[in-house]
Every structure is written in C-alpha cells, then in structure tokens.
Design a protein around this motif. Structure first.
Motif, PDB file in Angstrom:
ATOM      1  N   THR A 419      27.880   2.819  16.729  1.00 28.89           N
ATOM      2  CA  THR A 419      28.480   1.596  16.997  1.00 28.89           C
ATOM      3  C   THR A 419      28.117   1.241  18.773  1.00 28.89           C
ATOM      4  O   THR A 419      27.656   2.176  19.399  1.00 28.89           O
ATOM      5  N   ASP A 633      24.068  -7.124  12.102  1.00 29.43           N
ATOM      6  CA  ASP A 633      24.736  -6.497  10.853  1.00 29.43           C
ATOM      7  C   ASP A 633      26.311  -7.101  11.017  1.00 29.43           C
ATOM      8  O   ASP A 633      26.964  -6.979   9.811  1.00 29.43           O
ATOM      9  N   THR A 634      26.874  -7.528  11.900  1.00 31.03           N
ATOM     10  CA  THR A 634      27.906  -8.219  12.199  1.00 31.03           C
ATOM     11  C   THR A 634      28.237  -9.610  12.426  1.00 31.03           C
ATOM     12  O   THR A 634      29.336 -10.206  12.167  1.00 31.03           O
ATOM     13  N   ARG A 685      30.940  -7.834  16.465  1.00 29.88           N
ATOM     14  CA  ARG A 685      31.983  -6.876  16.720  1.00 29.88           C
ATOM     15  C   ARG A 685      31.379  -5.440  16.790  1.00 29.88           C
ATOM     16  O   ARG A 685      30.755  -4.606  16.198  1.00 29.88           O
ATOM     17  N   LYS A 688      31.867  -1.944  15.204  1.00 24.62           N
ATOM     18  CA  LYS A 688      31.496  -1.757  13.821  1.00 24.62           C
ATOM     19  C   LYS A 688      30.140  -0.723  13.783  1.00 24.62           C
ATOM     20  O   LYS A 688      29.400  -0.990  14.384  1.00 24.62           O
TER      21      LYS A 688
END
Length: 693
Positions: A419, A633-634, A685, A688
C-alpha cells in the motif's frame, strides 16, 4: 560569381598548403628513420674502397649498421601498424540506391550544380548532424560478425577500395522533420566538401592522419606480455609524436576545406539555407528531449521504440506549439517531407531506431523476448505502466528488507498488501526525528558562529521543497542501518515475490541541455520513472551522501537500499547477457575493466545519454511510481505519454503535472500532509493495496 569563385579558390589553396605541410611531417619522419641507414651505407662504401680503414672505422661500421637495422625494423613496424590499423567508422544505417532513388537523384543533382564529385553512397545516423566520411580503407570491408553496426554494404569491397568519393552521412531526424527543399539547402555545404576531398594531396594527408589516429587506438590496449607491451608502447609513442606534429596543420587544412565548401555552396539555395538552419536547431532540441525523456525509460524496460523519427516529428510539433512558433507551421507541413525520398521510410525508421538504442543505451543488435520493439500507441501500457509497477515492487521489497510493517496495528483486514500508506507512514518524520541538516558554508568558515538551529528541539533548516538544493553533510545517515535504529520494527522480513525488470544505468557523460520553454517542463512535473532529472543537483559528480543532505534519516536509508538493489539488478542483468557469474562487490566492470575505449564501435553504449541517478532522484522516482500506481488502481487514473516530458499521469484525460512538488516535500522534510491532500483531492485511497508486476 567571381567573388564566390575567388573565395573557393582561396580556401582550397589554404587547404592544399596545409595538406602539404602534413605530408612534409611524414617525409621528415621517414628521412630521420633512413638517416642511420644512409650513414651505414657511407661507412660500408668507404671501407670497401679503402678510404675508411682501421679498427675504429670497423667498430663504427658495425655499430651504425646494427643501429640502422634496428631503426629500419622499428620504422617498418610503425608503418605496418599505421597502414593496417582500422580507422574508426561511425555506426550508420546504409541506404542502398534502390531503396531511395529519389534521394540519390537529389544528391547527384546537387553535386552537379556545385560542380563537385557525387558521394559514393548515403547512410543515415541517429543524430542531428550531417557529414562526409571516408570509407576507402581496405579494413572497411564487410564485417565478419553479424552484429556490426553497419547494417548493409552499398558497394562491393573492390569498388570501395578504389572509390575516391566519401560517403554522405545524414542525420535521420532531418529526413523526417525537414521538407525536401530544406534538406537540399542543408546538405549543399556538406556535398560541396567532396571537391576538396578529391584532391590528391588533401586525400593523402587525411589518410595519414587517420592512420596515425587508428595506430594510437590500436596500441592503447594492453599486450599479453612485457615484450608486446613494450612494442605497443613504442609504436604508440611514435604515432602520438607524429600526431602532435601534424595537429595544427590538420586543423587548418580542415578549416580551409570547410571554407571552400561553404563558399561554393552559396550559389545553391542560399536564402532557403538560412531558414533551414532554424529547423536544425529545433530538430536538435526535439531529438534530445525525445531520447532522454521518452526513449530512455523504454530502453531501461527492455523495449525499444521502433518509430523514433516519427516521434521526433510529434515532439517538435508539440515544442512548436508550446514555444508559439506555429505561425506558418501548417503551410510548412503542407510541403513534401524529405522522408518521402525513401521508398520504405517505415523500415528505415525502424533500423535507425534500433541503432539509436544500441548507441545510446547499449541494447542488443537483434530483437528478443527481453528486447522487443514497441509502438507509440502501446507505449503507455508497455512502458509507463510496467515501469511504475516495477519501481513500486522494488520499493516494497526494500521496505521488507528494512523490516517495515506491511500494515499498521489495528488496520482493517485485507490491507496488509503493498500500500501507499506503508510508504507514507515510514517516511513521515516524528517530532523526535530531525531531517538530515544541510551544512551551512558560513558556519564552516566561522566555527565559533552560533548555529541558527536548536539541536535539542529536533528542528533544522532544510532545503525548501521544489528548489532541489543540497550541500555536503553527515554521511553516516545514508547507511541503511540509520533507519533500523529509529524504526521499532527492525526485524528483517523476506521480500514479496514480485517479478522485476532490471533498470540499467548509462555511463557518465555530460547531460546535454535541451531547448526549454516557459510551459515546456513545469517545475512540479512528475519525475519520469527510470529517467533522471538533474535539475536538483546541477552536478552529476556529487556523491549520493551529499545529494541526500537535507533529507530525513529514514529517507536516506531507503534511498541507499534502493540504490544497492538497483546495482545488484544491473550486475545480474549484465552477467546474464554475458553468460558469466555476477562480479563480486567492488569489482570493476565495463570498458574501464577491459581496457576497451569508448571510441570502439563494439564497446556500447558509445554515447550514453545521462549520468547515473543520485540517491535522491532514485527515491523520488520510486515514490512517484508508487503514487501513480495507487492513483491508477483506486482513482481511475491512466498512464500517458508526453512527447517532451515522457511518462505522465492522466486523470480524466488531463495531465497532472503537480505531483513532483509534493513528493519532494515528503522526501526532504518527512511531511506527508501536502501529498495526502493531493491524494484526497483526486480520490486516491492510499490504504488500498496496489497491483505490482
């Protein structure tokens, strides 16, 4: 025309007089070598006729005769090496006449208008320059190895040895960016140089100079034994002595040739040449930016862009737009481009692109699984996305080595993967941890001066984010153990099983300064992973410890770990490529270890683009890559390509060029607040997990 003819004649006369001076140096050297033999002949003749008799004359005859034989043997050895040494040849892509009949027709017509011999052949080079190159030496025959840089041979060996006209080498960016008329105007002074080159005295002087230069290069390698080293040293010393004697005359000869060619070329497209010279400078700026910002990250990922010349047109178009040079741009692009003179410009562009990768990066001569071509439409996914995720995987692997926890205590289940929060939490500076202070030159000059920082309060003045300034400082904080001392989780943990792509570093050379514009490269543009932005340090020779002055201890330790990991991957890649085991730590590798000079056309890369990245740059690039992975990815961001700045992050189709400022703030001060605010604004985020390669 009378003035032009007079200028041409004056330049040619100056060149011929200097050529004769070079040849006189050769004649004097030969006379000195023959002097002992002449004295020996006189002594022998005097003894045979009964004039020089006696014990003293007999001893003199023997001594001088032996000396003459030794000098003649040494002279023969030097002459043999000079004659057989292979002069350096620029790696090029040869253009056969059947693949570019219009280009050959244009060059011959230009030679007829200039009243000079036409070049014997045409070749392309991945550079913004054009010149004439003599390849009439017998050693310039077809190479025995398939991986030699000349991809084809336009003429046979027998014809080449007898041909007097040199080869015309044209920079490939000129063909794709310039119009036909502009290319003809730029090539006029180059083609005009074939006239002086055909003069016997100038040709003989040039052959002598090239032979001496090749002999010096051939004798610079280490011999197998002391006798061979002594012989090489003697021949090399004589060649260097002759080169020093010819240096001034050779330089003046070339100036005379250039002056004569320039005067002769004034009769052809002189007005258009003035306009075309502006395009030469623009082409150089775009080509430099394309190689350093766009091509270099791809080469480091094992991909080589197969349409570099097409890319330079896009880069120059963007540069013209940003530089507000687009007035009349549309009308200019409406004219016929010079690449239309080639029958298959796509295949020629691919060959030049592969040669550029070999020259500037040292890539293989042929494609393979680890060295594949990539198109511009595939660049964001094949290069940008892979580069970011590879750097992010390497960053987490080093964090595992440093014993950094994957998830904080009390974190939600499923957040123990790689992360962004893990990186931010580790680099965040606590009140008890002070950044590595930057040494004040004034304090060094006055040891009794009162410092303006309080060591007990944990505060210190550091480099302002975005300035990139750094001064030498304590080097102990750059050691990896510096982080474990302040990290409660200092236990070593195994790294994640993630495939990585090695990131080889080029050799150290001065970084050319490209043409920049106010909105060309924003100060806060994201750093391209795998590329080095040297605006921070301004000095490529600084040590990593000095470069990390002003950062936090944890940042310095992480940068040291990343640098060591990159060095190990590079050594492993070189070992796999050569089929040998990786060298032990501290072993010298590369051209310095083998004694191979960089001028050799098989010692690649010949022209490395950038110096190795410093620890600060490596750390900044890896954090930037991790942030981009989290955004993709987020938050739905996508990788993109900017023709002048390379890899870029796109959010809703728009480029975000304000990331680097916040990353530098985290690296230099350990304050994640600006970066967290930027992430929150985009909806990223950080807690994540992200996908790694």
């Amino acid at each position: 025309m009378t003035g032009i003819g007079g200028g041409v004649e004056l330049g040619a006369q100056a060149a011929r007089s200097r050529a004769l001076a070079v040849l006189r140096v050769r004649s004097r050297a030969l006379a000195v070598a023959l002097l002992p033999a002449a004295v020996a002949v006189i002594l022998l003749a005097g003894g045979s006729t009964g004039h020089l008799v006696g014990g003293g004359w007999d001893a003199a005859r023997w001594a001088v005769s032996v000396l003459a034989l030794l000098v003649l043997a040494a002279t023969a050895a030097v002459a043999l090496v000079v004659a057989r040494a292979r002069p350096a040849v620029t790696p090029t892509v040869a253009v056969a006449e059947e693949s570019a009949p219009d280009l050959y027709r244009m060059v011959r017509d230009l030679a007829d208008r200039l009243d000079v011999p036409a070049p014997s052949a045409i070749a392309l080079t991945p550079d913004c320059d054009s010149w004439l190159e003599d390849r009439t030496h017998p050693a310039h025959g077809p190479p025995p190895a398939r991986d030699h840089d000349d991809l084809s041979d336009p003429v046979g060996p027998a014809r080449r040895r007898s041909a007097a006209a040199p080869v015309l080498v044209i920079g490939s960016p000129f063909l794709w960016w310039m119009r036909v008329g502009e290319l003809r105007a730029v090539l006029a002074p180059v083609v005009a140089g074939t006239g002086p080159a055909a003069h016997p005295d100038i040709a003989a002087a040039r052959r002598f100079i090239r032979g001496l230069d090749a002999a010096v290069a051939a004798t610079s390698t280490d011999g197998r034994g002391p006798l061979a080293r002594a012989a090489r040293g003697g021949i090399g010393g004589v060649s260097r002595l002759l080169l020093r004697g010819c240096r001034v005359h050779a330089a003046e000869m070339e100036r005379g040739v250039a002056a004569a060619a320039a005067e002769r070329a004034q009769a052809v497209d002189y007005g258009l040449r003035i306009v075309a010279q502006e395009q030469v400078g623009l082409a150089y700026a775009g080509w430099d930016r394309l190689l350093t910002r766009v091509a270099l990250p791809a080469w480091r990922m094992g991909r080589w862009p197969s349409r570099l010349d097409v890319g330079v047109v896009a880069a120059l178009t963007e540069l013209s737009r940003r530089d507000r040079l687009a007035e009349g741009f549309a009308s200019r692009l409406g004219e016929r481009p010079a690449c239309d003179l080639l029958e298959e410009p796509g295949l020629m562009d691919e060959a030049v692109s592969l040669l550029a990768a070999r020259l500037f990066h040292g890539g293989p001569a042929e494609t393979g699984p680890d060295w594949a071509p990539v198109g511009w439409e595939e660049y964001p996914e094949e290069v940008v996305d892979r580069a970011w995720r590879t750097d992010a995987a390497r960053l987490h692997r080093v964090l595992d080595t440093l014993g950094v926890r994957r998830a904080a205590e009390g974190a939600a289940p499923g957040t123990d993967g790689p992360t962004l929060s893990r990186v931010l939490d580790h680099l965040t500076t606590t009140p008890a941890e002070a950044p590595v202070p930057a040494r004040d030159p004034a304090a060094d000059a006055d040891p009794d001066a009162t410092p303006d920082t309080d060591a007990t309060s944990g505060t210190a003045h550091h480099a302002t984010p975005g300035t990139g300034t750094a001064t030498p400082d304590d080097q102990a904080t750059s050691h990896p153990q510096a982080a474990t001392a302040s990290d409660p989780q200092a236990a070593t943990a195994p790294g994640p099983q993630a495939a990585t792509t090695p990131d080889p570093q080029p050799l150290t050379t001065p970084d050319p300064q490209p043409l920049t514009t106010p909105d060309d490269q924003p100060a806060d543009a994201p750093a391209a992973p795998g590329s080095a932005d040297h605006s921070d340090d301004g000095n490529g020779t600084e040590d990593d410890d000095d470069d990390l002055a002003g950062t936090t201890p944890r940042g310095a330790a992480l940068a040291a770990g990343l640098s060591a990991q990159l060095a190990r991957e590079e050594a492993r890649t070189q070992a796999l490529a050569s089929g040998t085991a990786p060298p032990p730590p501290g072993t010298t590798t590369g051209p310095a270890a083998t004694g191979t000079a960089l001028w050799d056309d098989r010692a690649l890369p010949l022209l490395p683009l950038q110096p190795p990245r410093t620890g600060r740059e490596i750390l900044t690039a890896h954090i930037t890559a991790m942030v981009c992975c989290a955004a993709m990815d987020t938050a739905g961001a996508t990788p993109g390509l900017d023709w002048l700045d390379g890899p870029t992050l796109l959010v809703d189709g728009a480029r975000r060029a304000d990331l680097a400022l916040h990353v530098r703030s985290l690296v230099e001060t350990g304050d994640p607040a600006p970066l967290r605010a930027w992430l929150s604004d985009l909806g990223v985020r950080p807690e994540k997990p992200v996908r790694l390669v």
